[in-house]
Write a protein that holds these residues in place. Structure first.
Motif, PDB file in Angstrom:
ATOM      1  N   ALA A 188       0.834  -1.207   0.000  1.00 20.27           N
ATOM      2  CA  ALA A 188       0.000   0.000   0.000  1.00 20.27           C
ATOM      3  C   ALA A 188       0.872   1.263   0.000  1.00 20.27           C
ATOM      4  O   ALA A 188       0.546   2.254  -0.643  1.00 20.27           O
ATOM      5  CB  ALA A 188      -0.932  -0.005   1.207  1.00 20.27           C
ATOM      6  N   ARG A 189       1.973   1.211   0.722  1.00 22.90           N
ATOM      7  CA  ARG A 189       2.867   2.358   0.834  1.00 22.90           C
ATOM      8  C   ARG A 189       3.560   2.659  -0.488  1.00 22.90           C
ATOM      9  O   ARG A 189       3.846   3.812  -0.813  1.00 22.90           O
ATOM     10  CB  ARG A 189       3.900   2.086   1.927  1.00 22.90           C
ATOM     11  CG  ARG A 189       4.808   3.275   2.190  1.00 22.90           C
ATOM     12  CD  ARG A 189       5.772   3.012   3.326  1.00 22.90           C
ATOM     13  NE  ARG A 189       5.071   2.657   4.548  1.00 22.90           N
ATOM     14  CZ  ARG A 189       5.447   1.671   5.359  1.00 22.90           C
ATOM     15  NH1 ARG A 189       6.495   0.946   5.099  1.00 22.90           N
ATOM     16  NH2 ARG A 189       4.768   1.424   6.449  1.00 22.90           N
ATOM     17  N   TYR A 190       3.855   1.626  -1.284  1.00 27.27           N
ATOM     18  CA  TYR A 190       4.643   1.814  -2.500  1.00 27.27           C
ATOM     19  C   TYR A 190       3.833   1.709  -3.779  1.00 27.27           C
ATOM     20  O   TYR A 190       4.382   1.469  -4.839  1.00 27.27           O
ATOM     21  CB  TYR A 190       5.810   0.818  -2.519  1.00 27.27           C
ATOM     22  CG  TYR A 190       6.803   1.108  -1.432  1.00 27.27           C
ATOM     23  CD1 TYR A 190       7.655   2.209  -1.513  1.00 27.27           C
ATOM     24  CD2 TYR A 190       6.861   0.303  -0.283  1.00 27.27           C
ATOM     25  CE1 TYR A 190       8.555   2.490  -0.488  1.00 27.27           C
ATOM     26  CE2 TYR A 190       7.763   0.589   0.736  1.00 27.27           C
ATOM     27  CZ  TYR A 190       8.590   1.675   0.619  1.00 27.27           C
ATOM     28  OH  TYR A 190       9.483   1.961   1.617  1.00 27.27           O
ATOM     29  N   ARG A 191       2.545   1.893  -3.701  1.00 27.07           N
ATOM     30  CA  ARG A 191       1.731   1.872  -4.927  1.00 27.07           C
ATOM     31  C   ARG A 191       1.870   3.126  -5.699  1.00 27.07           C
ATOM     32  O   ARG A 191       2.076   4.184  -5.336  1.00 27.07           O
ATOM     33  CB  ARG A 191       0.259   1.678  -4.566  1.00 27.07           C
ATOM     34  CG  ARG A 191      -0.007   0.237  -4.343  1.00 27.07           C
ATOM     35  CD  ARG A 191      -1.440  -0.004  -4.141  1.00 27.07           C
ATOM     36  NE  ARG A 191      -1.469  -1.348  -3.533  1.00 27.07           N
ATOM     37  CZ  ARG A 191      -2.531  -1.956  -3.169  1.00 27.07           C
ATOM     38  NH1 ARG A 191      -3.687  -1.412  -3.289  1.00 27.07           N
ATOM     39  NH2 ARG A 191      -2.459  -3.142  -2.648  1.00 27.07           N
TER      40      ARG A 191
END
Length: 151
Positions: A148-151
């Motif tokens: 989720a953080r690196y989308r």
């Protein structure tokens, strides 16, 4: 990295439990670890009485006790010392002035979460790939939050 290599070496040794000793160069080759570096790690594991060595042509290394009785926490402590060693004194007695007064609770939570994983997973669990549900849930949570953080 040292702890990672130590755990990998221990899992290699667990696969030959009860059989003949495993040579350090066999472990080094199978796990792609420098032999010199691995020998240093095995020395620490031997000092912590997690492995034993046997000399001679049939020599090598063996686990000092069954893999199911050796936790990852023991391996971590043998290589790096206390889990989450944030402060030399006991966390129970640690206090800070405001505004950092809540920090000891954070250090306690970090140690507790490490113990929740490392003290419940044995070398045998790791080698078999049979991790407990709590560990798998934490790994899944990490994967989801990281994605989720690196989308």
């Amino acid at each position: 990295e040292r702890v990672d290599n130590a755990v990998r070496a221990m899992t290699e040794l667990s696969t030959s439990a009860g059989e003949s000793p495993v040579k350090a160069d066999t472990i080094a080759n199978r796990q792609d670890i420098s032999l010199k570096y691995l020998l240093d790690i095995l020395r620490d594991l031997k000092r912590a009485e997690l492995v034993r060595s046997k000399r001679g042509p049939d020599g090598g290394f063996v686990l000092s006790r069954p893999a199911g009785e050796i936790t990852l926490a023991e391996v971590f402590r043998a290589i790096d010392g206390p889990l989450a060693d944030v402060h030399d004194s006991s966390l129970r007695d640690l206090t800070y002035p405001e505004p950092a007064e809540a920090l000891p609770a954070v250090w306690m939570a970090i140690r507790a979460s490490l113990r929740r994983v490392l003290e419940t997973v044995s070398v045998a669990d790791l080698a078999s790939g049979e991790l407990n549900a709590d560990v798998l849930a934490l790994a899944d949570e990490y994967r989801r939050t990281t994605e989720a953080r690196y989308r």
